[in-house]
Design an enzyme around this catalytic site. Structure first.
Site, PDB file in Angstrom:
ATOM      1  N   CYS A  27       0.836  -1.203   0.000  1.00  0.00           N
ATOM      2  CA  CYS A  27       0.000   0.000   0.000  1.00  0.00           C
ATOM      3  C   CYS A  27       0.872   1.255   0.000  1.00  0.00           C
ATOM      4  CB  CYS A  27      -0.995  -0.046   1.146  1.00  0.00           C
ATOM      5  SG  CYS A  27      -2.353   1.133   0.924  1.00  0.00           S
ATOM      6  N   HIS A 137      -3.733  -5.091  -0.026  1.00  0.00           N
ATOM      7  CA  HIS A 137      -3.313  -5.543   1.298  1.00  0.00           C
ATOM      8  C   HIS A 137      -3.373  -7.062   1.342  1.00  0.00           C
ATOM      9  CE1 HIS A 137      -3.103  -1.754   3.581  1.00  0.00           C
ATOM     10  NE2 HIS A 137      -3.964  -1.331   2.670  1.00  0.00           N
ATOM     11  N   GLU A 139      -2.354  -9.004   3.646  1.00  0.00           N
ATOM     12  CA  GLU A 139      -2.673  -9.444   5.000  1.00  0.00           C
ATOM     13  C   GLU A 139      -4.178  -9.399   5.287  1.00  0.00           C
ATOM     14  OE1 GLU A 139      -2.453  -4.982   5.493  1.00  0.00           O
ATOM     15  OE2 GLU A 139      -1.571  -6.473   4.169  1.00  0.00           O
TER      16      GLU A 139
END
Length: 155
Positions: A27, A137, A139
């Site tokens: 990001c 993202h 994660e």
């Protein structure tokens, strides 16, 4: 970038990139890999990838679009730039995004995946040698994100 420069981390990251250590920016981390950004004010980045970071358009083809982009978008492999099958597992897979700015690389050959926003292609994964930048993202992207992180570790 101010914090990185204040702590000397900018020089450390550049040093490690020159030592061919794999680097992954996620990001805003991806955005800091670029030469210049215009978020808040004009700011020099790490310049590990030539290009700039600009604000997403809020209107494309007379359609109002939300900024920031929040949610799931489908990654599309930039097939003309992928010379083998190692990234095909990303094609047509959904990843989670949260951003108001996007990266415009000087060399489009480093764009491995993108997502479509109106009639624009937004770079979602850029790779230049040992430097990887993901606008999404991983994660927060469930199994697709986990598979992406595994691939980064393997390579």
């Amino acid at each position: 970038m101010r914090r990185l420069k204040k702590t000397g981390m900018d020089k450390y990251i550049i040093k490690k990139s020159n030592e061919n250590i794999p680097i992954l920016g996620i990001c805003i981390g991806m955005q800091m890999l670029f030469s210049k950004s215009y978020e808040f004010e004009e700011c020099d980045g790490l310049n590990l990838i030539e290009g700039e970071v600009i604000k997403l358009k809020s209107k494309i083809d007379n359609k109002n679009l939300l900024v920031p982009v929040v949610g799931w978008n489908k990654n599309i492999c930039n097939k003309k730039n992928i010379k083998n099958d190692e990234f095909k597992f990303l094609d047509n897979k959904y990843f989670y995004y949260l951003h108001s700015f996007h990266c415009i690389p000087k060399n489009n050959d480093i764009v491995h995946t993108f997502y479509q926003r109106g009639n624009e292609n937004i770079s979602s994964l850029v790779i230049k040698n040992n430097i990887w930048g993901a606008q999404f993202h991983p994660e927060k992207s469930s199994l697709n994100g986990l598979n992406f992180l595994k691939k980064f570790i393997e390579l």
